[in-house]
Design a protein around this motif. Structure first.
Motif, PDB file in Angstrom:
ATOM      1  N   PRO A 176       0.853  -1.187   0.000  1.00 51.85           N
ATOM      2  CA  PRO A 176       0.000   0.000   0.000  1.00 51.85           C
ATOM      3  C   PRO A 176       0.888   1.235   0.000  1.00 51.85           C
ATOM      4  O   PRO A 176       1.883   1.270   0.726  1.00 51.85           O
ATOM      5  CB  PRO A 176      -0.766  -0.102   1.330  1.00 51.85           C
ATOM      6  CG  PRO A 176      -0.486  -1.454   1.869  1.00 51.85           C
ATOM      7  CD  PRO A 176       0.754  -1.963   1.236  1.00 51.85           C
ATOM      8  N   PHE A 177       0.571   2.260  -0.816  1.00 45.93           N
ATOM      9  CA  PHE A 177       1.516   3.363  -0.933  1.00 45.93           C
ATOM     10  C   PHE A 177       0.806   4.719  -0.948  1.00 45.93           C
ATOM     11  O   PHE A 177       0.868   5.477   0.014  1.00 45.93           O
ATOM     12  CB  PHE A 177       2.365   3.149  -2.192  1.00 45.93           C
ATOM     13  CG  PHE A 177       3.572   4.044  -2.315  1.00 45.93           C
ATOM     14  CD1 PHE A 177       4.109   4.705  -1.218  1.00 45.93           C
ATOM     15  CD2 PHE A 177       4.186   4.221  -3.550  1.00 45.93           C
ATOM     16  CE1 PHE A 177       5.232   5.525  -1.345  1.00 45.93           C
ATOM     17  CE2 PHE A 177       5.304   5.034  -3.683  1.00 45.93           C
ATOM     18  CZ  PHE A 177       5.824   5.690  -2.575  1.00 45.93           C
ATOM     19  N   LEU A 178       0.091   5.001  -2.052  1.00 42.08           N
ATOM     20  CA  LEU A 178      -0.492   6.326  -2.234  1.00 42.08           C
ATOM     21  C   LEU A 178      -1.976   6.206  -2.552  1.00 42.08           C
ATOM     22  O   LEU A 178      -2.515   5.110  -2.679  1.00 42.08           O
ATOM     23  CB  LEU A 178       0.240   7.047  -3.370  1.00 42.08           C
ATOM     24  CG  LEU A 178       1.759   7.176  -3.191  1.00 42.08           C
ATOM     25  CD1 LEU A 178       2.416   7.656  -4.482  1.00 42.08           C
ATOM     26  CD2 LEU A 178       2.084   8.129  -2.030  1.00 42.08           C
ATOM     27  N   SER A 230      -1.377  10.255   0.797  1.00 41.09           N
ATOM     28  CA  SER A 230      -0.839   9.007   1.339  1.00 41.09           C
ATOM     29  C   SER A 230      -1.966   7.984   1.364  1.00 41.09           C
ATOM     30  O   SER A 230      -3.133   8.344   1.535  1.00 41.09           O
ATOM     31  CB  SER A 230      -0.330   9.238   2.755  1.00 41.09           C
ATOM     32  OG  SER A 230      -1.400   9.594   3.619  1.00 41.09           O
ATOM     33  N   GLN A 231      -1.595   6.700   1.206  1.00 38.15           N
ATOM     34  CA  GLN A 231      -2.649   5.703   1.374  1.00 38.15           C
ATOM     35  C   GLN A 231      -2.920   5.472   2.871  1.00 38.15           C
ATOM     36  O   GLN A 231      -4.048   5.196   3.259  1.00 38.15           O
ATOM     37  CB  GLN A 231      -2.285   4.385   0.695  1.00 38.15           C
ATOM     38  CG  GLN A 231      -3.511   3.509   0.581  1.00 38.15           C
ATOM     39  CD  GLN A 231      -3.216   2.143   0.039  1.00 38.15           C
ATOM     40  OE1 GLN A 231      -2.737   1.264   0.752  1.00 38.15           O
ATOM     41  NE2 GLN A 231      -3.499   1.966  -1.240  1.00 38.15           N
ATOM     42  N   SER A 232      -1.888   5.614   3.664  1.00 35.62           N
ATOM     43  CA  SER A 232      -2.102   5.484   5.105  1.00 35.62           C
ATOM     44  C   SER A 232      -2.848   6.717   5.618  1.00 35.62           C
ATOM     45  O   SER A 232      -2.797   7.787   5.022  1.00 35.62           O
ATOM     46  CB  SER A 232      -0.759   5.363   5.827  1.00 35.62           C
ATOM     47  OG  SER A 232      -0.040   6.576   5.722  1.00 35.62           O
ATOM     48  N   SER A 262      -0.330   6.151  10.101  1.00 36.47           N
ATOM     49  CA  SER A 262       1.061   6.604  10.042  1.00 36.47           C
ATOM     50  C   SER A 262       1.206   7.863  10.892  1.00 36.47           C
ATOM     51  O   SER A 262       0.234   8.582  11.132  1.00 36.47           O
ATOM     52  CB  SER A 262       1.467   6.917   8.585  1.00 36.47           C
ATOM     53  OG  SER A 262       0.696   7.991   8.076  1.00 36.47           O
ATOM     54  N   GLY A 271       7.564   9.686   6.302  1.00 37.35           N
ATOM     55  CA  GLY A 271       6.164   9.990   6.536  1.00 37.35           C
ATOM     56  C   GLY A 271       5.290   8.768   6.697  1.00 37.35           C
ATOM     57  O   GLY A 271       4.310   8.780   7.441  1.00 37.35           O
ATOM     58  N   ALA A 272       5.651   7.689   5.989  1.00 35.92           N
ATOM     59  CA  ALA A 272       4.814   6.490   5.983  1.00 35.92           C
ATOM     60  C   ALA A 272       4.926   5.678   7.271  1.00 35.92           C
ATOM     61  O   ALA A 272       4.122   4.784   7.515  1.00 35.92           O
ATOM     62  CB  ALA A 272       5.182   5.610   4.783  1.00 35.92           C
TER      63      ALA A 272
END
Lengths: 326, 303
Positions: free
Chosen positions: B211-213, B222-224, B286, B295-296
């Motif tokens: 999972p990323f963006l 962000s995906q988070s 995150s 950031g993640a």
């Protein structure tokens, strides 16, 4: 004639650019005050003064990029960079941060101020704001605009505009992107780096080479095939049933054929990206563009053959300058 | 122990239909948040579909005792967008500036707020904005705790309330290009508003399934879901005045209540994080921008 603004990552590249016909070179100090803060790149204070002297002796200008956003608690470093650029004899500083612009306008009023692309001033109101508040004389336009929009902007402002015509291409509004720090903790705004090499890892997996940035896979290429540098926004990703370059293909910007249109749109200066490039590359690109802007100014056709050579074998795009890119 | 911060709800970043917008703000009126910023920040093309809900939502929120401000667009290029920005002072509400274009239209001396999409990285910038009339500033989400601390201290001296991104997918980038349209092989001018199909953004994973963006039209997130559940104590100690909660399509009133309990001292951060993770689109939290390697990153336990 439109001014040709050329990259100089090193004193050798500065001399090469000047010799090849650059009207101006832009460069930065060797620290986090500039947006190309790469190891082995940029200028010491002594090199900057010598570079300015060399450029001036050959009729070229030097623009010093101090275009990251000063870190809270450490603004002195950025203030010193502005002062040192002025004492080195720089023709202008290229700034992005509001606080730094205010500082430069107050403490270095005679030092010409350009607005960096990192400020992403994308319309006449924003540009007029920077001109009125900080006496900015030239704006480097963000790479989100079409040629028609650039023409419209120039009709509504009194300061000069400079646009990127060649080299690396940001697909996001510059200065407003934290993708790199999301993956690596280091960003263009804070550290002057994007997708830094310190956080890149390659791994051979089966028949493929995986390139990762901060642990995130940016692309996979067949073993032995050329693998592009894993710049985050040029990566291949998956979204639903789609796999591919979600943001941008691994292309670079080439707007040479738009030079006449950009001149007609009222653009004052053309900028070439690539302070991280070799002096041989810089010399070749500068020479070709100098011939092109001279041809344009004289009303002659562009020297197609020399320009074509530059992008041979590479994928290129005119980016946002053509509306369909969006 | 209670934390001396309050809650600010940011503008909805996504494209929801008018009914969803209405239900959202009606629900929000009953939550214990102090203030709400609303309006379109991402794409001017979406606004006609829901703009009639704005005056209604403002009235509902004011009646419920919330402070209300209206946001400017994050990227202003078209003449229509310049007009929209110029018209903001006419709303009579405080303006949250998310692009400096708006400053040209705010009279000197009129107070305004500054949103997270304006680059406030240092004291000099904060001081300049305060002198121009800024009374609240939500800092850019990528700032580390050391910067937040320095800016909160300066903000206190200047009488500017400093806010931090408290909850929600993080806005990471904005572009001239629409990624939703691109994913559907459509030009931006014929996007058919496909971003409306993804009320919390469209997920983007790496080729290895990480999972990323998330894309949201011209915006990349962000995906988070960033959460300050485990950082709230440090932020309060740093002098931060408010946490910004960014709207998501589901369970938002519960999320607001959870953060309110955290600030009241009745819900530990770990318990809030456990409650929030399953409510986050994609299920991941995150907080690495504030206190981590990237950031993640997330400072709490996973899963």
């Amino acid at each position: 004639m439109m001014e040709l603004v050329c990259p100089a990552g090193t004193p050798a590249a500065l001399r090469a650019a000047v010799q090849a016909g650059a009207h101006a070179v832009y460069c930065g100090f060797a620290d986090e005050t500039n947006a190309r803060n790469f190891p082995g790149l940029n200028f010491s204070r002594e090199e900057m003064a010598a570079g300015v002297a060399h450029a001036h002796a050959n009729g070229a200008k030097v623009l010093v990029a101090i275009n990251t956003f000063p870190r809270a608690g450490s603004e002195d470093l950025w203030h010193r960079a502005v002062a040192d650029a002025e004492s080195a004899g720089a023709d202008a500083v290229i700034l992005a941060d509001l606080g730094l612009l205010a500082h430069a306008a107050e403490h270095h009023p005679r030092l010409r101020r350009h607005l960096s692309v990192q400020a992403a001033a994308a319309n006449p109101d924003a540009i007029n704001f920077y001109a009125e508040a900080f006496g900015v004389r030239r704006v480097v336009l963000p790479r989100v605009l079409t040629v028609e929009e650039i023409a419209a902007i120039n009709r509504d402002i009194d300061v000069e505009t400079e646009v990127f015509v060649f080299g690396g291409l940001c697909v996001m509004a510059e200065g407003r992107c934290s993708l790199s720090s999301y993956a690596t903790g280091r960003s263009p705004n804070m550290n002057g780096v994007c997708s830094p090499a310190s956080h890149v890892a390659y791994a051979e997996e089966g028949d493929e080479l995986a390139a990762r940035l901060g642990g995130f896979t940016i692309h996979r290429t067949p073993k032995g095939a050329p693998a592009p540098y894993p710049t985050l926004c040029k990566g291949a990703f998956v979204s639903g049933d789609q796999t591919g370059h979600v943001f941008e293909d691994p292309v670079s910007l080439d707007a040479t054929r738009l030079i006449p249109a950009l001149a007609k749109a009222g653009v004052s200066a053309l900028k070439i990206e690539g302070r991280q490039r070799s002096r041989a590359y810089v010399a070749e690109v500068v020479r070709s563009f100098r011939a092109a802007v001279e041809a344009q100014a004289a009303g002659r056709p562009l020297p197609e053959a020399t320009l074509a050579k530059l992008t041979e074998g590479q994928a290129a795009t005119t980016g946002a300058y053509a509306k369909i890119w969006r | 122990m209670p934390l001396p911060m309050d809650l600010t709800v940011g503008p909805n970043l996504f494209f929801w239909d008018a009914e969803a917008v209405r239900a959202f703000y009606e629900g929000l009126a009953a939550t214990p948040v102090a203030r709400v910023v609303l309006g379109e920040v991402v794409c001017s093309k979406r606004l006609p579909f829901w703009q009639d809900e704005i005056p209604r939502a403002v009235e509902t929120l004011l009646e419920a005792g919330k402070e209300v401000a209206v946001t400017s667009l994050a990227l202003v290029t078209l003449p229509r967008e310049r007009r929209m920005t110029a018209d903001l002072p006419g709303t009579g509400l405080p303006i949250e500036v998310n692009d400096l274009t708006a400053l040209l239209h705010i009279p000197e001396g009129q107070p305004f707020w500054v949103g997270p999409l304006v680059n406030v990285y240092n004291e000099g910038t904060l001081r300049w904005l305060a002198a121009r009339g800024a009374t609240r500033v939500c800092l850019p989400p990528e700032l580390p705790l050391a910067s937040i601390r320095a800016l909160a201290r300066t903000g206190r001296d200047l009488g500017v309330a400093v806010e931090v991104w408290g909850h929600g997918r993080v806005p990471l980038a904005i572009s001239g290009r629409c990624y939703h349209a691109r994913l559907h092989d459509r030009p931006k001018d014929a996007c058919l508003f496909v971003c409306g199909e993804d009320p919390d953004g469209r997920d983007v994973e790496t080729l290895d399934g990480q999972p990323f963006l998330a894309v949201n039209g011209v915006q990349t997130l962000s995906q988070s879901t960033a959460s300050m559940a485990l950082q709230a104590g440090a932020l309060a100690e740093a002098g931060v005045a408010s946490l910004r909660l960014s709207p998501q399509s589901r369970d938002f009133a519960d999320i607001c209540a959870g953060y309110a309990d955290l600030l009241a001292g009745s819900l530990p951060g770990e318990a809030l994080a456990r409650r929030l993770a399953p409510l986050a689109p994609g299920g991941r939290l995150s907080d690495g921008f504030v206190n981590g390697p990237s950031g993640a990153a997330w400072s709490g336990p996973h899963g």
